[in-house]
Scaffold this active site. Structure first.
Site, PDB file in Angstrom:
ATOM      1  N   GLY A 165       2.959   2.740  15.610  1.00 43.34           N
ATOM      2  CA  GLY A 165       3.595   4.072  15.476  1.00 43.34           C
ATOM      3  C   GLY A 165       3.557   5.436  15.983  1.00 43.34           C
ATOM      4  N   THR A 166       2.875   5.481  14.867  1.00 47.38           N
ATOM      5  CA  THR A 166       2.460   6.924  15.469  1.00 47.38           C
ATOM      6  C   THR A 166       1.547   7.164  17.035  1.00 47.38           C
ATOM      7  OG1 THR A 166       1.288   7.058  13.282  1.00 47.38           O
ATOM      8  CG2 THR A 166       0.264   8.580  14.649  1.00 47.38           C
TER       9      THR A 166
ATOM     10  N   HIS B  16      -7.438   1.786  12.499  1.00 45.21           N
ATOM     11  CA  HIS B  16      -6.479   1.317  11.830  1.00 45.21           C
ATOM     12  C   HIS B  16      -7.384   0.839  10.844  1.00 45.21           C
ATOM     13  CE1 HIS B  16      -2.972   3.806  13.537  1.00 45.21           C
ATOM     14  NE2 HIS B  16      -2.856   3.535  11.671  1.00 45.21           N
ATOM     15  N   HIS B  17      -7.142   0.336   9.453  1.00 46.97           N
ATOM     16  CA  HIS B  17      -7.470  -0.333   8.351  1.00 46.97           C
ATOM     17  C   HIS B  17      -7.336  -1.957   8.359  1.00 46.97           C
ATOM     18  CE1 HIS B  17      -3.822  -1.257   7.130  1.00 46.97           C
ATOM     19  NE2 HIS B  17      -3.487  -0.218   7.183  1.00 46.97           N
TER      20      HIS B  17
ATOM     21  N   ASN C 217       4.975   8.044  11.798  1.00 44.19           N
ATOM     22  CA  ASN C 217       4.602   9.169  11.094  1.00 44.19           C
ATOM     23  C   ASN C 217       5.229   9.764  10.260  1.00 44.19           C
ATOM     24  OD1 ASN C 217       2.425  10.533   9.990  1.00 44.19           O
ATOM     25  ND2 ASN C 217       0.489   9.319  11.019  1.00 44.19           N
ATOM     26  N   MET C 218       5.040  10.289   9.353  1.00 44.50           N
ATOM     27  CA  MET C 218       5.526  11.147   8.266  1.00 44.50           C
ATOM     28  C   MET C 218       4.824  12.732   7.658  1.00 44.50           C
ATOM     29  SD  MET C 218       8.851   9.732   7.433  1.00 44.50           S
ATOM     30  CE  MET C 218       9.954   8.069   7.567  1.00 44.50           C
TER      31      MET C 218
ATOM     32  N   ARG D 152       0.425  -1.322  -0.032  1.00 45.73           N
ATOM     33  CA  ARG D 152      -0.430   0.162   0.411  1.00 45.73           C
ATOM     34  C   ARG D 152       0.932   1.575  -0.054  1.00 45.73           C
ATOM     35  NH1 ARG D 152      -2.846  -3.400   2.877  1.00 45.73           N
ATOM     36  NH2 ARG D 152      -1.814  -3.687   4.618  1.00 45.73           N
TER      37      ARG D 152
ATOM     38  N   LYS E 144      -4.161  -4.038   9.202  1.00 44.72           N
ATOM     39  CA  LYS E 144      -2.529  -3.502  10.051  1.00 44.72           C
ATOM     40  C   LYS E 144      -2.529  -4.554  11.037  1.00 44.72           C
ATOM     41  CE  LYS E 144      -1.051  -0.063  12.488  1.00 44.72           C
ATOM     42  NZ  LYS E 144       0.685   0.348  11.834  1.00 44.72           N
TER      43      LYS E 144
HETATM   44  N1  LIG Z   1       5.342   6.321   9.041  1.00 51.30           N
HETATM   45  C1  LIG Z   1       4.371   6.827   8.658  1.00 51.30           C
HETATM   46  O1  LIG Z   1       4.626   7.858   8.666  1.00 51.30           O
HETATM   47  C2  LIG Z   1       3.383   5.327   8.232  1.00 51.30           C
HETATM   48  C3  LIG Z   1       4.198   3.625   7.956  1.00 51.30           C
HETATM   49  N2  LIG Z   1       2.868   2.673   7.640  1.00 51.30           N
HETATM   50  C4  LIG Z   1       4.113   1.828   8.500  1.00 51.30           C
HETATM   51  O2  LIG Z   1       4.905   1.636   7.091  1.00 51.30           O
HETATM   52  C5  LIG Z   1       4.746  -0.308   6.754  1.00 51.30           C
HETATM   53  C6  LIG Z   1       4.048  -0.739   5.883  1.00 51.30           C
HETATM   54  O3  LIG Z   1       3.003  -0.333   5.321  1.00 51.30           O
HETATM   55  P1  LIG Z   1       1.458  -1.196   4.438  1.00 51.30           P
HETATM   56  O4  LIG Z   1       2.388  -0.525   2.891  1.00 51.30           O
HETATM   57  O5  LIG Z   1       0.639  -0.535   4.555  1.00 51.30           O
HETATM   58  O6  LIG Z   1       2.387  -2.707   4.606  1.00 51.30           O
HETATM   59  P2  LIG Z   1       1.913  -3.701   3.099  1.00 51.30           P
HETATM   60  O7  LIG Z   1       1.971  -4.610   3.689  1.00 51.30           O
HETATM   61  O8  LIG Z   1       1.349  -2.855   1.654  1.00 51.30           O
HETATM   62  O9  LIG Z   1       3.584  -3.589   2.833  1.00 51.30           O
HETATM   63  C7  LIG Z   1       4.478  -4.274   3.212  1.00 51.30           C
HETATM   64  C8  LIG Z   1       4.480  -4.401   1.711  1.00 51.30           C
HETATM   65  O10 LIG Z   1       6.637  -5.026   1.982  1.00 51.30           O
HETATM   66  C9  LIG Z   1       6.293  -6.024   1.343  1.00 51.30           C
HETATM   67  N3  LIG Z   1       7.831  -6.584   2.163  1.00 51.30           N
HETATM   68  C10 LIG Z   1       8.247  -7.643   3.226  1.00 51.30           C
HETATM   69  N4  LIG Z   1       8.941  -8.164   3.482  1.00 51.30           N
HETATM   70  C11 LIG Z   1       9.665  -7.471   1.733  1.00 51.30           C
HETATM   71  C12 LIG Z   1      11.181  -8.244   2.093  1.00 51.30           C
HETATM   72  N5  LIG Z   1      12.295  -8.304   2.773  1.00 51.30           N
HETATM   73  N6  LIG Z   1      11.504  -7.043   0.621  1.00 51.30           N
HETATM   74  C13 LIG Z   1      10.607  -6.679   0.043  1.00 51.30           C
HETATM   75  N7  LIG Z   1       9.944  -5.897   0.386  1.00 51.30           N
HETATM   76  C14 LIG Z   1       8.791  -6.537   1.468  1.00 51.30           C
HETATM   77  C15 LIG Z   1       5.212  -6.599   1.120  1.00 51.30           C
HETATM   78  O11 LIG Z   1       5.811  -7.990   0.553  1.00 51.30           O
HETATM   79  P3  LIG Z   1       3.959  -8.970   1.205  1.00 51.30           P
HETATM   80  O12 LIG Z   1       3.226  -8.207   1.128  1.00 51.30           O
HETATM   81  O13 LIG Z   1       4.096 -10.160  -0.146  1.00 51.30           O
HETATM   82  O14 LIG Z   1       4.286  -9.656   2.469  1.00 51.30           O
HETATM   83  C16 LIG Z   1       4.763  -5.684   1.607  1.00 51.30           C
HETATM   84  O15 LIG Z   1       4.840  -5.541  -0.194  1.00 51.30           O
HETATM   85  C17 LIG Z   1       3.890  -0.808   8.541  1.00 51.30           C
HETATM   86  O16 LIG Z   1       4.494  -0.979   9.463  1.00 51.30           O
HETATM   87  C18 LIG Z   1       3.109   0.018   8.452  1.00 51.30           C
HETATM   88  O17 LIG Z   1       2.676   0.550  10.127  1.00 51.30           O
HETATM   89  C19 LIG Z   1       2.184   3.474   7.211  1.00 51.30           C
HETATM   90  C20 LIG Z   1       2.083   4.430   6.566  1.00 51.30           C
HETATM   91  C21 LIG Z   1       2.558   5.548   7.151  1.00 51.30           C
HETATM   92  O1  LIG Z   2      -0.041   1.053   9.055  1.00 49.29           O
HETATM   93  C1  LIG Z   2      -0.409   1.816   8.806  1.00 49.29           C
HETATM   94  O2  LIG Z   2      -1.408   2.120   7.812  1.00 49.29           O
HETATM   95  C2  LIG Z   2      -0.702   2.586   9.372  1.00 49.29           C
HETATM   96  N1  LIG Z   2       0.884   3.102  10.065  1.00 49.29           N
HETATM   97  C3  LIG Z   2       1.561   4.452  10.811  1.00 49.29           C
HETATM   98  C4  LIG Z   2       1.329   3.930  12.097  1.00 49.29           C
HETATM   99  O3  LIG Z   2       1.358   2.903  12.599  1.00 49.29           O
HETATM  100  O4  LIG Z   2       0.763   4.890  12.427  1.00 49.29           O
HETATM  101  C5  LIG Z   2       1.328   5.496  10.327  1.00 49.29           C
HETATM  102  C6  LIG Z   2      -0.282   5.868   9.816  1.00 49.29           C
HETATM  103  O5  LIG Z   2      -1.567   5.806  10.884  1.00 49.29           O
HETATM  104  C7  LIG Z   2      -0.741   4.209   9.050  1.00 49.29           C
END
Ligand SMILES: NC(=O)C1=CN([C@@H]2O[C@H](COP(=O)(O)OP(=O)(O)OC[C@H]3O[C@@H](n4cnc5c(N)ncnc54)[C@H](OP(=O)(O)O)[C@@H]3O)[C@@H](O)[C@H]2O)C=CC1
Ligand SMILES: O=C(O)C1=N[C@H](C(=O)O)C[C@H](O)C1
Length: 279
Positions: free
Chosen positions: A177-178, A167-168, A135-136, A23, A171
């Site tokens: 993390g936020t 959250h959705h 959270n960015m 995502r 998660k």
């Molecule tokens: N700091 C911020 O502002 C935010 C942080 N987040 C965080 O970001 C993270 C990801 O969230 P989200 O995008 O929703 O999750 P998703 O599961 O949609 O995306 C994570 C992706 O990383 C892939 N992945 C897992 N292991 C590896 C690896 N070893 N090498 C390469 N790719 C890999 C997964 O593949 P597969 O599904 O095939 O395992 C997947 O495609 C979470 O920890 C979330 O909390 C999210 C939004 C904002």
């Molecule tokens: O997993 C998410 O989607 C999100 N993760 C981050 C968190 O753990 O706070 C940031 C955001 O809220 C979305």
């Protein structure tokens, strides 16, 4: 390195998106594509991912960009300036080591890291320039400043602090993390350590609330991008400070800005508050 030079002869920052099929990975591809000064230098997914071999732009809905998603980070990191990483803690720790070897920027949005993971990331920051934040978005980082101020102004004997997040359904970690970032801000305002005062869950005969505790509650469901409230509950009145994320683009844009900010900075571990000048 890039040949894409601007009018001043500067080349765009080449960024690798790891977890490019996820995502956030797809939101990051779109954000880098739209951001002046940045270009997509590579896209990586885990071995076995159905995204392997796909064009990263096509998967992200912006049409083909000529970047195929692969599963070998090392050669891609070697020709990049930075990595955008919103994946899983184990992968992030591995990527931090590779970013350190390549002496490049590593922007980490991954949440759910353990203290051991964070220690490994801090070690990698001796050679990589790492920006890590739960959270960015600009909004949440400003909210953290306000929470710190409110917690400082309102004494623990008068106001209880509770942090609520939703959250959705996909998660995988809690509290978010936020929520933890906001808890750290509240603890800083109170001059206490979060680890010694947090209440992560309640169930059964919990007894009364300890004075000074910082409580967390997590809801999961549907497609909610991310909602956070910090409640300061007093006797006869209540203050609520909150943030609603409506689109993952806010996190992705923040991450790309963090990478551009970090480019050329000396190795170290930075936060989004450093990037935004909120410290
Ligand atoms: N700091 C911020 O502002 C935010 C942080 N987040 C965080 O970001 C993270 C990801 O969230 P989200 O995008 O929703 O999750 P998703 O599961 O949609 O995306 C994570 C992706 O990383 C892939 N992945 C897992 N292991 C590896 C690896 N070893 N090498 C390469 N790719 C890999 C997964 O593949 P597969 O599904 O095939 O395992 C997947 O495609 C979470 O920890 C979330 O909390 C999210 C939004 C904002
Ligand atoms: O997993 C998410 O989607 C999100 N993760 C981050 C968190 O753990 O706070 C940031 C955001 O809220 C979305």
């Amino acid at each position: 390195m890039s040949d894409d030079r601007d009018d001043m002869g500067q080349s765009d920052m080449g960024l690798v998106v790891v977890g490019a099929g996820g995502r956030m990975g797809q939101a990051l591809i779109r954000a880098v594509h739209d951001m002046p000064g940045a270009r997509i230098a590579g896209a990586v997914e885990r071995p076995g991912s159905p995204a392997l071999g796909r064009d990263a732009g096509e998967l992200a809905g912006i049409g083909p960009i000529g970047v195929e998603i692969g599963d070998d980070p090392l050669p891609v990191f070697a020709r990049a300036d930075g990595v955008l990483d919103f994946t899983r803690p184990a992968a992030t720790v591995e990527f931090a080591g590779y970013a350190a070897q390549a002496r490049i920027v590593h922007v980490i949005g991954t949440t759910g890291c353990t203290a051991e993971d964070d220690a490994k990331i801090a070690a990698a920051a001796r050679h990589a320039t790492i920006v890590k934040s739960g959270n960015m978005s600009l909004g949440v980082n400003l909210l953290a400043v306000l929470v710190e101020q409110a917690a400082r102004a309102l004494e623990a004997r008068d106001f209880d602090i509770e942090i609520l997040e939703m959250h959705h359904r996909h998660k995988v970690d809690a509290p978010s993390g936020t929520a933890l970032l906001l808890g750290e801000a509240a603890a800083k305002g109170r001059g206490i350590a979060l680890a010694d005062n947090e209440v992560r869950a309640r169930d059964g005969q919990t007894g009364p609330r300890p004075e000074g505790a910082i409580g967390f509650a997590a809801l999961r469901g549907g497609s909610v991008v991310g909602e956070h409230s910090v409640v300061l509950a007093g006797t006869g009145e209540r203050i609520t400070l909150g943030h609603q994320a409506e689109d993952r683009a806010i996190f992705a844009r923040g991450a790309v800005k963090a990478a551009l900010w970090a480019h050329g900075k000396k190795p170290g571990l930075y936060s989004m508050r450093d990037v935004l000048g909120l410290n």
